[in-house]
Design a protein around this motif. Sequence first.
Motif, mmCIF file in Angstrom:
data_model
loop_
_atom_site.group_PDB
_atom_site.id
_atom_site.type_symbol
_atom_site.label_atom_id
_atom_site.label_comp_id
_atom_site.label_asym_id
_atom_site.label_seq_id
_atom_site.Cartn_x
_atom_site.Cartn_y
_atom_site.Cartn_z
ATOM 1 N N UNK A 11 -4.213 -5.902 10.577
ATOM 2 C CA UNK A 11 -4.923 -7.034 11.133
ATOM 3 C C UNK A 11 -6.365 -7.039 10.399
ATOM 4 N N UNK A 12 -6.939 -5.917 10.092
ATOM 5 C CA UNK A 12 -8.086 -6.077 9.283
ATOM 6 C C UNK A 12 -7.616 -6.870 8.075
ATOM 7 N N UNK A 13 -6.815 -6.505 7.291
ATOM 8 C CA UNK A 13 -6.197 -7.144 5.910
ATOM 9 C C UNK A 13 -5.943 -8.817 6.205
ATOM 10 N N UNK A 14 -5.261 -8.917 7.205
ATOM 11 C CA UNK A 14 -4.940 -10.503 7.367
ATOM 12 C C UNK A 14 -6.388 -11.262 7.726
ATOM 13 N N UNK A 15 -7.002 -10.571 8.658
ATOM 14 C CA UNK A 15 -8.271 -11.218 9.051
ATOM 15 C C UNK A 15 -9.236 -11.298 7.777
ATOM 16 N N UNK A 16 -9.404 -10.546 6.835
ATOM 17 C CA UNK A 16 -10.251 -10.754 5.540
ATOM 18 C C UNK A 16 -9.418 -11.896 4.784
ATOM 19 N N UNK A 17 -8.280 -11.863 4.748
ATOM 20 C CA UNK A 17 -7.507 -12.795 4.119
ATOM 21 C C UNK A 17 -7.765 -14.378 4.610
ATOM 22 N N UNK A 21 -10.781 -22.882 15.847
ATOM 23 C CA UNK A 21 -9.365 -23.126 15.778
ATOM 24 C C UNK A 21 -8.800 -23.123 14.538
ATOM 25 N N UNK A 22 -9.760 -23.693 13.556
ATOM 26 C CA UNK A 22 -9.098 -23.657 12.123
ATOM 27 C C UNK A 22 -8.903 -22.324 11.638
ATOM 28 N N UNK A 23 -9.885 -21.327 11.941
ATOM 29 C CA UNK A 23 -9.701 -19.887 11.497
ATOM 30 C C UNK A 23 -8.271 -19.436 11.994
ATOM 31 N N UNK A 24 -8.148 -19.584 13.369
ATOM 32 C CA UNK A 24 -7.051 -19.098 13.873
ATOM 33 C C UNK A 24 -5.832 -19.459 13.491
ATOM 34 N N UNK A 25 -5.854 -20.757 13.012
ATOM 35 C CA UNK A 25 -4.688 -21.598 12.511
ATOM 36 C C UNK A 25 -4.477 -20.973 10.975
ATOM 37 N N UNK A 26 -5.531 -20.698 10.252
ATOM 38 C CA UNK A 26 -5.108 -19.938 8.832
ATOM 39 C C UNK A 26 -4.475 -18.700 9.096
ATOM 40 N N UNK A 27 -5.057 -17.911 10.169
ATOM 41 C CA UNK A 27 -4.638 -16.634 10.597
ATOM 42 C C UNK A 27 -3.119 -16.545 11.160
ATOM 43 N N UNK A 28 -2.671 -17.538 11.843
ATOM 44 C CA UNK A 28 -1.507 -17.860 12.286
ATOM 45 C C UNK A 28 -0.572 -17.979 11.228
ATOM 46 N N UNK A 86 0.060 -14.715 9.040
ATOM 47 C CA UNK A 86 1.018 -13.841 9.856
ATOM 48 C C UNK A 86 2.580 -14.265 9.714
ATOM 49 N N UNK A 87 2.744 -15.556 9.880
ATOM 50 C CA UNK A 87 3.960 -16.037 9.733
ATOM 51 C C UNK A 87 4.500 -15.770 8.383
ATOM 52 N N UNK A 88 3.798 -16.064 7.250
ATOM 53 C CA UNK A 88 4.031 -15.797 5.895
ATOM 54 C C UNK A 88 4.435 -14.051 5.769
ATOM 55 N N UNK A 89 3.513 -13.209 6.390
ATOM 56 C CA UNK A 89 3.831 -11.836 6.467
ATOM 57 C C UNK A 89 5.236 -11.473 7.003
ATOM 58 N N UNK A 90 5.278 -12.142 8.221
ATOM 59 C CA UNK A 90 6.839 -11.826 9.100
ATOM 60 C C UNK A 90 7.815 -12.091 8.338
ATOM 61 N N UNK A 91 7.657 -13.491 7.374
ATOM 62 C CA UNK A 91 8.713 -13.650 6.691
ATOM 63 C C UNK A 91 9.124 -12.942 5.384
ATOM 64 N N UNK A 92 8.138 -12.293 5.094
ATOM 65 C CA UNK A 92 8.291 -11.463 3.778
ATOM 66 C C UNK A 92 8.918 -10.313 3.887
ATOM 67 N N UNK A 93 9.481 -9.685 2.760
ATOM 68 C CA UNK A 93 10.418 -8.517 3.101
ATOM 69 C C UNK A 93 9.739 -7.363 3.277
ATOM 70 N N UNK A 94 8.236 -7.334 3.302
ATOM 71 C CA UNK A 94 7.565 -6.002 3.537
ATOM 72 C C UNK A 94 7.498 -5.730 4.742
ATOM 73 N N UNK A 95 7.878 -6.833 5.661
ATOM 74 C CA UNK A 95 7.313 -6.520 7.066
ATOM 75 C C UNK A 95 8.599 -5.862 7.740
#
Length: 195
Positions: free
Chosen positions: A58-64, A85-92, A95-104
Motif C-alpha cells: 500500500x505504501x508503494x502504490x500510494x507513492x507511485x 477523487x483524481x488521486x484515488x482514481x490514479x490509485x485505483x 491497483x488494477x494494474x497490479x492485480x492483473x500483473x503476474x506478480x500478484x
Amino acid sequence: MNPETLPDDGDHGADQGAWALVRASQAGDMDAFSLLFDRYYDVVFRYVLFRMGDRILAEDITQETFLRALRRISSVNYQGKDIGAWFVTIARNLIFDHVKSSRYRLETTTAEMVEISPPTGGPEQQVLDGATNDELLRCVRKLNPDQQQCIELRFLQGLSVAETARIMDRNEGAVKALQHRAVRRLAQLLPEGLR
C-alpha cells in the motif's frame, strides 16, 4: 473547464484551496504539490491498504500514485470535484494494474488492518479481534463495488458523508442511502455472533 477559470460560486473553501494548490503545482511550485501530498496521502493510503491488505505494498502504490500525479499534474482540469477523487482514481488504476500483473498472488493479509485500531486486551482478545476483522472484511468484499467503496471511505478511512460524496461523484443523499443499504446488507452477511 480550465483550472485557471475556476468558478467562485458553488465551490467549497477546501476545494478552492486544493485547486489553488493544483494551479500553483501546474505553474511549477513544488511546495504546493507537497501540500497536496500532505493533504491527500492518508486518504489514498487507506484506500489502497483496504484494497490490497498489505501495508508495504500500500505504501508503494500510494507513492507511485503521487509520482504519477506529479508527472500528470499539468493535464488535470477542474471538473467540479475535489482533487482527491483524481488521486484515488490514479490509485485505483494502479491497483488494477497490479492485480492483473503476474506478480500478484491472490492472498490477502489482514493483520495490518488490526494495527489501525489500538489493542484492547491480551493475546486472547487480539486473536478474537483478528478473527472478527477477517470475517468483517470477507463480508465487505461480498458487497457490490459501490457499497464496498462507500463502506471503505466512510468507516475505514473515516471520511465524512460530504467527502465521500465528492470522491464517489454523488450527492450526499445518495451516499447516505448507499451507506444504509450497505450496512443493512453487511448485517445480513455477518454470522449471528458478530452482528
